[in-house]
Design a protein around this motif. Sequence first.
Motif, PDB file in Angstrom:
ATOM      1  N   GLU A   8      70.230-124.576 -84.798  1.00  0.00           N
ATOM      2  CA  GLU A   8      71.047-123.373 -84.628  1.00  0.00           C
ATOM      3  C   GLU A   8      70.765-122.367 -85.737  1.00  0.00           C
ATOM      4  OE1 GLU A   8      72.939-122.285 -82.131  1.00  0.00           O
ATOM      5  OE2 GLU A   8      72.066-124.031 -81.126  1.00  0.00           O
ATOM      6  N   GLN A   9      70.558-122.870 -86.934  1.00  0.00           N
ATOM      7  CA  GLN A   9      70.228-121.980 -88.046  1.00  0.00           C
ATOM      8  C   GLN A   9      68.875-121.310 -87.819  1.00  0.00           C
ATOM      9  OE1 GLN A   9      70.155-123.903 -91.873  1.00  0.00           O
ATOM     10  NE2 GLN A   9      69.872-122.001 -92.994  1.00  0.00           N
ATOM     11  N   ARG A  10      67.925-122.060 -87.274  1.00  0.00           N
ATOM     12  CA  ARG A  10      66.612-121.494 -86.985  1.00  0.00           C
ATOM     13  C   ARG A  10      66.700-120.432 -85.889  1.00  0.00           C
ATOM     14  NH1 ARG A  10      62.372-121.589 -90.105  1.00  0.00           N
ATOM     15  NH2 ARG A  10      62.023-123.850 -90.092  1.00  0.00           N
ATOM     16  N   ARG A  11      67.481-120.710 -84.874  1.00  0.00           N
ATOM     17  CA  ARG A  11      67.655-119.723 -83.807  1.00  0.00           C
ATOM     18  C   ARG A  11      68.303-118.455 -84.360  1.00  0.00           C
ATOM     19  NH1 ARG A  11      67.511-121.472 -78.435  1.00  0.00           N
ATOM     20  NH2 ARG A  11      69.197-120.039 -77.894  1.00  0.00           N
ATOM     21  N   ARG A  12      69.263-118.663 -85.256  1.00  0.00           N
ATOM     22  CA  ARG A  12      69.926-117.503 -85.855  1.00  0.00           C
ATOM     23  C   ARG A  12      68.961-116.723 -86.741  1.00  0.00           C
ATOM     24  NH1 ARG A  12      75.092-114.991 -86.033  1.00  0.00           N
ATOM     25  NH2 ARG A  12      74.644-113.120 -87.232  1.00  0.00           N
ATOM     26  N   GLN A  13      68.089-117.420 -87.432  1.00  0.00           N
ATOM     27  CA  GLN A  13      67.075-116.754 -88.243  1.00  0.00           C
ATOM     28  C   GLN A  13      66.219-115.835 -87.376  1.00  0.00           C
ATOM     29  OE1 GLN A  13      64.328-119.497 -90.051  1.00  0.00           O
ATOM     30  NE2 GLN A  13      63.170-117.904 -91.128  1.00  0.00           N
ATOM     31  N   ILE A  14      65.906-116.308 -86.185  1.00  0.00           N
ATOM     32  CA  ILE A  14      65.067-115.520 -85.279  1.00  0.00           C
ATOM     33  C   ILE A  14      65.838-114.332 -84.695  1.00  0.00           C
ATOM     34  CG2 ILE A  14      63.788-115.567 -83.099  1.00  0.00           C
ATOM     35  CD1 ILE A  14      63.145-118.549 -83.775  1.00  0.00           C
ATOM     36  N   THR A  15      67.061-114.565 -84.229  1.00  0.00           N
ATOM     37  CA  THR A  15      67.828-113.448 -83.646  1.00  0.00           C
ATOM     38  C   THR A  15      68.189-112.406 -84.706  1.00  0.00           C
ATOM     39  OG1 THR A  15      69.910-114.691 -83.844  1.00  0.00           O
ATOM     40  CG2 THR A  15      68.746-114.810 -81.735  1.00  0.00           C
ATOM     41  N   ASP A  16      68.406-112.847 -85.950  1.00  0.00           N
ATOM     42  CA  ASP A  16      68.637-111.873 -87.019  1.00  0.00           C
ATOM     43  C   ASP A  16      67.395-111.017 -87.241  1.00  0.00           C
ATOM     44  OD1 ASP A  16      71.221-112.710 -87.433  1.00  0.00           O
ATOM     45  OD2 ASP A  16      70.805-113.807 -89.292  1.00  0.00           O
ATOM     46  N   ALA A  17      66.229-111.646 -87.129  1.00  0.00           N
ATOM     47  CA  ALA A  17      64.982-110.897 -87.270  1.00  0.00           C
ATOM     48  C   ALA A  17      64.825-109.890 -86.140  1.00  0.00           C
ATOM     49  CB  ALA A  17      63.795-111.858 -87.302  1.00  0.00           C
ATOM     50  N   VAL A  18      65.195-110.297 -84.931  1.00  0.00           N
ATOM     51  CA  VAL A  18      65.136-109.370 -83.788  1.00  0.00           C
ATOM     52  C   VAL A  18      66.018-108.152 -84.065  1.00  0.00           C
ATOM     53  CG1 VAL A  18      65.579-109.052 -81.339  1.00  0.00           C
ATOM     54  CG2 VAL A  18      64.660-111.230 -82.144  1.00  0.00           C
ATOM     55  N   ARG A  19      67.194-108.400 -84.590  1.00  0.00           N
ATOM     56  CA  ARG A  19      68.098-107.288 -84.914  1.00  0.00           C
ATOM     57  C   ARG A  19      67.427-106.305 -85.868  1.00  0.00           C
ATOM     58  NH1 ARG A  19      74.290-109.248 -86.069  1.00  0.00           N
ATOM     59  NH2 ARG A  19      74.343-111.143 -84.808  1.00  0.00           N
ATOM     60  N   ARG A  20      66.808-106.835 -86.920  1.00  0.00           N
ATOM     61  CA  ARG A  20      66.201-105.955 -87.921  1.00  0.00           C
ATOM     62  C   ARG A  20      65.032-105.168 -87.337  1.00  0.00           C
ATOM     63  NH1 ARG A  20      67.143-110.665 -90.991  1.00  0.00           N
ATOM     64  NH2 ARG A  20      64.928-111.247 -90.979  1.00  0.00           N
ATOM     65  N   ILE A  22      64.799-104.212 -84.214  1.00  0.00           N
ATOM     66  CA  ILE A  22      65.400-103.175 -83.366  1.00  0.00           C
ATOM     67  C   ILE A  22      65.908-102.024 -84.227  1.00  0.00           C
ATOM     68  CG2 ILE A  22      67.310-102.645 -81.800  1.00  0.00           C
ATOM     69  CD1 ILE A  22      67.046-105.496 -80.702  1.00  0.00           C
ATOM     70  N   VAL A  23      66.607-102.348 -85.316  1.00  0.00           N
ATOM     71  CA  VAL A  23      67.129-101.302 -86.198  1.00  0.00           C
ATOM     72  C   VAL A  23      65.991-100.469 -86.779  1.00  0.00           C
ATOM     73  CG1 VAL A  23      68.321-100.877 -88.388  1.00  0.00           C
ATOM     74  CG2 VAL A  23      69.251-102.553 -86.775  1.00  0.00           C
ATOM     75  N   GLY A  24      64.889-101.133 -87.091  1.00  0.00           N
ATOM     76  CA  GLY A  24      63.766-100.429 -87.708  1.00  0.00           C
ATOM     77  C   GLY A  24      62.907 -99.632 -86.752  1.00  0.00           C
ATOM     78  N   GLY A  25      62.864-100.039 -85.473  1.00  0.00           N
ATOM     79  CA  GLY A  25      61.956 -99.335 -84.574  1.00  0.00           C
ATOM     80  C   GLY A  25      62.330 -99.310 -83.115  1.00  0.00           C
ATOM     81  N   GLY A  26      63.495 -99.872 -82.762  1.00  0.00           N
ATOM     82  CA  GLY A  26      63.916 -99.868 -81.368  1.00  0.00           C
ATOM     83  C   GLY A  26      63.404-101.085 -80.608  1.00  0.00           C
ATOM     84  N   LEU A  27      63.874-101.227 -79.386  1.00  0.00           N
ATOM     85  CA  LEU A  27      63.493-102.374 -78.563  1.00  0.00           C
ATOM     86  C   LEU A  27      61.995-102.427 -78.286  1.00  0.00           C
ATOM     87  CD1 LEU A  27      66.281-102.702 -75.828  1.00  0.00           C
ATOM     88  CD2 LEU A  27      65.576-104.451 -77.458  1.00  0.00           C
ATOM     89  N   GLU A  28      61.361-101.263 -78.228  1.00  0.00           N
ATOM     90  CA  GLU A  28      59.931-101.234 -77.898  1.00  0.00           C
ATOM     91  C   GLU A  28      59.079-101.886 -78.988  1.00  0.00           C
ATOM     92  OE1 GLU A  28      61.032 -97.217 -79.703  1.00  0.00           O
ATOM     93  OE2 GLU A  28      61.888 -98.656 -78.277  1.00  0.00           O
ATOM     94  N   LYS A  29      59.631-102.034 -80.179  1.00  0.00           N
ATOM     95  CA  LYS A  29      58.889-102.662 -81.273  1.00  0.00           C
ATOM     96  C   LYS A  29      59.045-104.183 -81.295  1.00  0.00           C
ATOM     97  CE  LYS A  29      57.295 -98.863 -83.097  1.00  0.00           C
ATOM     98  NZ  LYS A  29      55.842 -98.569 -83.103  1.00  0.00           N
ATOM     99  N   VAL A  30      59.899-104.701 -80.425  1.00  0.00           N
ATOM    100  CA  VAL A  30      60.171-106.143 -80.435  1.00  0.00           C
ATOM    101  C   VAL A  30      59.090-106.896 -79.665  1.00  0.00           C
ATOM    102  CG1 VAL A  30      61.793-107.960 -79.778  1.00  0.00           C
ATOM    103  CG2 VAL A  30      62.647-105.772 -80.618  1.00  0.00           C
ATOM    104  N   THR A  31      58.341-107.733 -80.364  1.00  0.00           N
ATOM    105  CA  THR A  31      57.359-108.627 -79.757  1.00  0.00           C
ATOM    106  C   THR A  31      57.456-109.972 -80.476  1.00  0.00           C
ATOM    107  OG1 THR A  31      55.591-108.075 -81.323  1.00  0.00           O
ATOM    108  CG2 THR A  31      55.783-106.672 -79.353  1.00  0.00           C
ATOM    109  N   ILE A 108      73.729-100.005 -83.609  1.00  0.00           N
ATOM    110  CA  ILE A 108      72.354 -99.627 -83.282  1.00  0.00           C
ATOM    111  C   ILE A 108      71.755-100.609 -82.274  1.00  0.00           C
ATOM    112  CG2 ILE A 108      70.007 -99.424 -84.196  1.00  0.00           C
ATOM    113  CD1 ILE A 108      71.239 -98.356 -86.785  1.00  0.00           C
ATOM    114  N   VAL A 109      71.944-101.908 -82.527  1.00  0.00           N
ATOM    115  CA  VAL A 109      71.356-102.919 -81.647  1.00  0.00           C
ATOM    116  C   VAL A 109      71.974-102.860 -80.253  1.00  0.00           C
ATOM    117  CG1 VAL A 109      71.075-105.402 -81.260  1.00  0.00           C
ATOM    118  CG2 VAL A 109      70.716-104.440 -83.548  1.00  0.00           C
ATOM    119  N   LEU A 110      73.304-102.822 -80.177  1.00  0.00           N
ATOM    120  CA  LEU A 110      73.947-102.759 -78.868  1.00  0.00           C
ATOM    121  C   LEU A 110      73.620-101.453 -78.159  1.00  0.00           C
ATOM    122  CD1 LEU A 110      77.447-104.320 -79.632  1.00  0.00           C
ATOM    123  CD2 LEU A 110      75.488-105.391 -78.500  1.00  0.00           C
ATOM    124  N   GLY A 111      73.494-100.369 -78.922  1.00  0.00           N
ATOM    125  CA  GLY A 111      73.108 -99.101 -78.313  1.00  0.00           C
ATOM    126  C   GLY A 111      71.719 -99.163 -77.708  1.00  0.00           C
TER     127      GLY A 111
END
Length: 209
Positions: A8-20, A22-31, A108-111
């Motif tokens: 669960e901690q590892r999954r959270r590490q990944i989803t937290d990274a996804v958030r950052r 998105i904040v830095g460049g939007g959904l289009e930057k998520v790969t 920002i993320v929910l938006g």
Amino acid sequence: MPRLVDHEQRRRQITDAVRRVIVGGGLEKVTFQTVAVEAGISVRLVQYYFGTKKDFLLATHRSVMEDAGARFAQRWTALGAEATPRKAIHAVLTELLPLDDQRREEIIVLGAFDWAAIAGQRGNTEETFFAPEALATIIADQLRRAQPDDLPSPGDPDRDAEVIAMATGGLAHSILQGFSTEQAAIGLVDHLLDLVLGAQGGRVDSTQH
């Protein structure tokens, strides 16, 4: 002896990274690659926990909603049963404004997810618009508490609640865009509640947010 992995901690590490990302460049930057770099782990490890991009995007959306919900519940509990309708609504609305880094990130993320759903790119509108509908219901319930039965023109709590909820969303984005300051937005929340509730309950201390 090999170290046990907290999945669960590892999954959270990944989803937290996804958030950052998105904040830095939007959904289009998520790969897979950008998330792996941000999380400081391998692409293969991201794929191990989330088989598809849709999987980790949905998990990220869920984690933001859960974090915001837990914080909101804590704030709501702290108010206590004796809170006036105005104080209760004020607390709800200020939780939705980007008054600190955590709330700014969440908005920002929910938006980003909201706009993607509107554009038909991903997600579904039922999930996207559930939170505003739930918010309007909470506000309407408090407005009903505030209205005396003998008031000659009691208004429409449901429609008033929808206006308040939508206006607060606009205020949140105006802060992010630099159009409004935090204090100006809080002042507009007070003004909006003045229009709906009058002076009932008095204004809330603007420093407690």
